[in-house]
Design a protein around this motif. Structure first.
Motif, PDB file in Angstrom:
ATOM      1  N   THR A 460     113.422  53.751  69.665  1.00  0.00           N
ATOM      2  CA  THR A 460     111.961  54.107  70.040  1.00  0.00           C
ATOM      3  C   THR A 460     111.142  54.140  68.790  1.00  0.00           C
ATOM      4  O   THR A 460     109.709  54.144  68.973  1.00  0.00           O
ATOM      5  CB  THR A 460     111.921  55.391  70.842  1.00  0.00           C
ATOM      6  N   ARG A 461     111.609  54.315  67.680  1.00  0.00           N
ATOM      7  CA  ARG A 461     110.851  54.500  66.478  1.00  0.00           C
ATOM      8  C   ARG A 461     111.356  53.368  65.451  1.00  0.00           C
ATOM      9  O   ARG A 461     112.631  53.716  65.108  1.00  0.00           O
ATOM     10  CB  ARG A 461     110.759  55.843  66.041  1.00  0.00           C
ATOM     11  N   ARG A 484     108.147  52.775  70.699  1.00  0.00           N
ATOM     12  CA  ARG A 484     106.909  53.398  70.992  1.00  0.00           C
ATOM     13  C   ARG A 484     106.165  53.766  69.600  1.00  0.00           C
ATOM     14  O   ARG A 484     104.931  53.731  69.813  1.00  0.00           O
ATOM     15  CB  ARG A 484     107.346  54.838  71.624  1.00  0.00           C
ATOM     16  N   THR A 485     106.896  53.820  68.391  1.00  0.00           N
ATOM     17  CA  THR A 485     106.099  54.132  67.088  1.00  0.00           C
ATOM     18  C   THR A 485     106.669  53.058  66.229  1.00  0.00           C
ATOM     19  O   THR A 485     107.819  52.774  66.127  1.00  0.00           O
ATOM     20  CB  THR A 485     106.430  55.547  66.618  1.00  0.00           C
ATOM     21  N   LEU A 486     105.802  52.400  65.605  1.00  0.00           N
ATOM     22  CA  LEU A 486     106.285  51.470  64.705  1.00  0.00           C
ATOM     23  C   LEU A 486     105.377  51.387  63.579  1.00  0.00           C
ATOM     24  O   LEU A 486     103.922  51.404  63.696  1.00  0.00           O
ATOM     25  CB  LEU A 486     105.895  49.817  65.386  1.00  0.00           C
ATOM     26  N   SER A 487     105.940  51.292  62.245  1.00  0.00           N
ATOM     27  CA  SER A 487     105.554  51.609  60.878  1.00  0.00           C
ATOM     28  C   SER A 487     105.536  50.355  59.999  1.00  0.00           C
ATOM     29  O   SER A 487     106.562  49.913  59.840  1.00  0.00           O
ATOM     30  CB  SER A 487     105.796  52.979  60.236  1.00  0.00           C
ATOM     31  N   TYR A 500     102.993  38.876  67.855  1.00  0.00           N
ATOM     32  CA  TYR A 500     104.397  39.209  68.405  1.00  0.00           C
ATOM     33  C   TYR A 500     104.617  40.383  68.722  1.00  0.00           C
ATOM     34  O   TYR A 500     104.990  40.799  70.024  1.00  0.00           O
ATOM     35  CB  TYR A 500     105.571  38.847  67.594  1.00  0.00           C
ATOM     36  N   ILE A 501     104.097  41.543  67.815  1.00  0.00           N
ATOM     37  CA  ILE A 501     104.360  42.989  68.429  1.00  0.00           C
ATOM     38  C   ILE A 501     103.334  43.439  69.687  1.00  0.00           C
ATOM     39  O   ILE A 501     103.935  44.006  70.524  1.00  0.00           O
ATOM     40  CB  ILE A 501     103.980  43.742  66.863  1.00  0.00           C
ATOM     41  N   LYS A 510     102.108  53.908  69.325  1.00  0.00           N
ATOM     42  CA  LYS A 510     101.623  54.495  68.021  1.00  0.00           C
ATOM     43  C   LYS A 510     101.896  53.325  67.189  1.00  0.00           C
ATOM     44  O   LYS A 510     103.221  52.915  66.878  1.00  0.00           O
ATOM     45  CB  LYS A 510     102.074  55.651  67.593  1.00  0.00           C
ATOM     46  N   LEU A 511     100.907  52.583  66.440  1.00  0.00           N
ATOM     47  CA  LEU A 511     101.115  51.631  65.383  1.00  0.00           C
ATOM     48  C   LEU A 511     100.404  51.939  64.201  1.00  0.00           C
ATOM     49  O   LEU A 511      99.153  52.048  64.119  1.00  0.00           O
ATOM     50  CB  LEU A 511     100.357  50.243  65.978  1.00  0.00           C
TER      51      LEU A 511
END
Length: 600
Positions: A460-461, A484-487, A500-501, A510-511
């Motif tokens: 999820t992260r 759910r969260t991408l850094s 793509y994302i 959360k991006l």
């Protein structure tokens, strides 16, 4: 139970005529729902229930006691207090996470004042407040202390703008206080002896007291008396002004402790005080008398030769945080070899790959690993690498969460982790050298991160780093359906990657992106999804003012803020916006935006 109901679930008696009446079906349903919903704890489940119909919406609001606000600007406080009437616990988050990296100017916002003002009149029965990355003043703390007669728990994480005088008011006025936790806060020294302000007589209700982030000295004698009067105290985290000798005295006073933050873990002269007696106490005897400890942290100014003192509790530890302890593998070895029950381990990279191999050999039940850099400079030879990560993946198959800072990595090691640890929920790999490829093959890190999203079905992260092409982002979009969260930091090839994302990660909430080449075209590809997200952060990318304005026009319920990270007015650096921060809001743009923030 609805206000119009006299307390009966079925037929009732008219207040005026004395005749019996049959409630409306909706009223009966609400009564039944209210008795069922009190057992529903999940926020997502409750949100789903509230969307069924108006009757369920009312019943859910009436029975909700725990309130979570993921973004303090997503909804106005008065809207919240008007809907939810019986709240006893409130959690509010403020600034975005990149504020931790000095990417947000001072005085940006996230003030607690409007929230506490609304709650002071609406929630007199409030017992708990949890704040993260919020600005809370001493006056706000005074409102808490004077407005909620049965207040019990205050947890402040990464908060600022308050000091020891505000703490003094809270601990003196909140007589039912059970939990006071200050975690990574910026606490000003007002030269107030706040520890002495706890009620001076009788036993306290304290169960948890954490002040390891408070940089000012404390009155140790008052602290010792407080601990002695707190038989329910289970968690105690001390600041660096508490020496190992003073720690020993506190442990003898509270043998019931389960969570301990050790303070400096150094003798008096190293901790900034004066040693009175040259004799070396038996520090291990204190830990031997407190075998209930399962969580250890602190070690702020550690003297490594004293580390063996924790041997008596090592076998029972489930969590060990050494992220402030500059120790090497040889110093870690005698401790970690006894930690067979360990589930959480944080450390500096000073333990090297050799230390990680020891963790892998001893801690078979490990669920969370965090390795932080002792030196975050680029272009140096780091002490941990793919060797340590590979060892962990082989030895710790139950791993669920990883944060790993390193200077170099290989696809093979990351692929091995994805196969050996398929239960990973969080994977944050931070290769400090920017755009660093696989240091063995010279290839981009695409296949490593691709394997993580393919094989770790619960992920999820995710935080990505190193040299990545659009292929890596295509993997994330195709397989990262639960992310759910991408850094994203210092990588990316073209706008196609972000497309793509935004088109593939349907659960993305959360991006956060910094120093990447994504521009307007990539931004616009998310128009269909932005209303479903909590926030989008893009700094030092290639989005223009016009591109941001187009998003604001097409999505009027989305707040689009632009600003410069240094607080200079204008927002642009050259042709592109310095920082873009977007979030959904039920109540439109905020009213407390500073002058350097432009809301489009």
């Amino acid at each position: 139970m609805s206000e119009d109901d006299g307390g009966c679930g079925g037929a009732g008696k008219s207040r005026n005529s004395g005749e019996y009446f049959t409630p409306y079906p909706d009223q009966v349903l609400e009564n039944v729902l209210e008795n069922v919903l009190v057992f529903l704890k999940s926020r997502r489940d409750r949100n789903a229930v509230s969307l069924v119909c108006k009757s369920w919406y009312r019943a859910e609001a009436y029975t909700r006691s725990d309130l979570f606000i993921g973004n303090c600007y997503a909804v106005a406080p008065r809207r919240v207090t008007d809907r939810f009437k019986r709240v006893r616990s409130v959690s509010v988050k403020g600034k975005p996470r990149f504020a931790d990296f000095s990417l947000l100017p001072p005085d940006w916002g996230a003030h607690f004042r409007p929230w506490v003002s609304a709650m002071a009149t609406a929630y007199r029965a409030l017992e708990k407040i949890y704040l993260k990355r919020m600005s809370i003043t001493d006056d706000d703390l005074a409102v808490i202390a004077h407005s909620f007669p049965n207040f019990k728990e205050l947890v402040l994480v990464c908060c600022e703008d308050f000091g020891t005088s505000g703490l003094a008011v809270v601990v003196s006025e909140c007589r039912s206080l059970r939990v006071l936790e200050l975690i990574e806060d910026d606490v000003s020294d007002d030269e107030v002896d706040w520890i002495s302000c706890f009620p001076p007589e009788g036993t306290t209700n304290l169960e948890s007291l954490s002040f390891d982030c408070v940089e000012s000295p404390i009155n140790f004698e008052a602290l010792e008396r407080l601990v002695a009067r707190s038989p329910l105290l289970k968690k105690l985290r001390l600041n660096r002004h508490v020496s190992i000798g003073q720690l020993q005295r506190l442990i003898f006073r509270s043998p019931q402790l389960t969570h301990l933050g050790t303070g400096s873990f150094a003798p008096l002269e190293i901790a900034g005080q004066q040693q009175v007696d040259n004799r070396e106490p038996d520090y291990g005897s204190a830990f031997a008398a407190c075998r209930s400890i399962v969580c250890l942290s602190g070690f702020r100014e550690i003297s490594p030769e004293h580390l063996p003192a924790i041997f008596p509790v090592s076998a029972n530890l489930t969590s060990l945080n050494l992220s402030y302890a500059n120790i090497d593998a040889d110093q870690l070895r005698p401790v970690i070899r006894h930690c067979h029950k360990l589930q959480v381990f944080w450390a500096l990279d000073s333990i090297c790959d050799e230390g990680l191999q020891m963790v892998a050999d001893s801690c078979k039940d490990l669920r969370e690993l965090r390795i932080f850099p002792i030196d975050g400079s680029e272009n140096i030879e780091g002490p941990v690498s793919e060797v340590g990560l590979l060892a962990i993946s082989i030895g710790c198959r139950k791993l669920q969460s990883v944060l790993y800072f390193c200077q170099q990595m290989t696809n093979a090691a990351v692929i091995a982790m994805s196969k050996n640890c398929p239960d990973l929920v969080v994977f944050r790999l931070c290769i400090i050298d920017r755009y660093r490829p696989d240091h063995v093959t010279g290839e981009p890190m695409d296949e490593g991160f691709g394997a993580i999203v393919k094989n770790c079905k619960k992920l999820t992260r995710l935080a990505v780093s190193g040299l990545l092409t659009d292929r890596a982002f295509s993997y994330i979009g195709q397989y990262g359906k639960l992310v759910r969260t991408l850094s994203v930091a210092f990588n990316g090839e073209s706008d196609i990657g972000l497309k793509y994302i935004l088109e593939g990660c349907t659960n993305l909430q959360k991006l956060e992106i910094r120093d990447s080449p994504f521009g307007d075209s990539a931004l616009w590809s998310g128009l269909h999804h932005f209303y479903n997200m909590r926030f989008v952060w893009m700094s030092s990318c290639r989005v223009t003012r016009q591109g941001c304005t187009n998003v604001a026009r097409q999505l009027p319920r989305l707040v689009v803020e632009v600003f410069r990270g240094d607080g200079v007015e204008g927002g642009e650096r050259g042709d592109f916006m310095d920082t873009l921060y977007m979030y959904r809001s039920l109540d439109g743009p905020r009213t407390d935006a500073p002058q350097f923030v432009k809301i489009l």
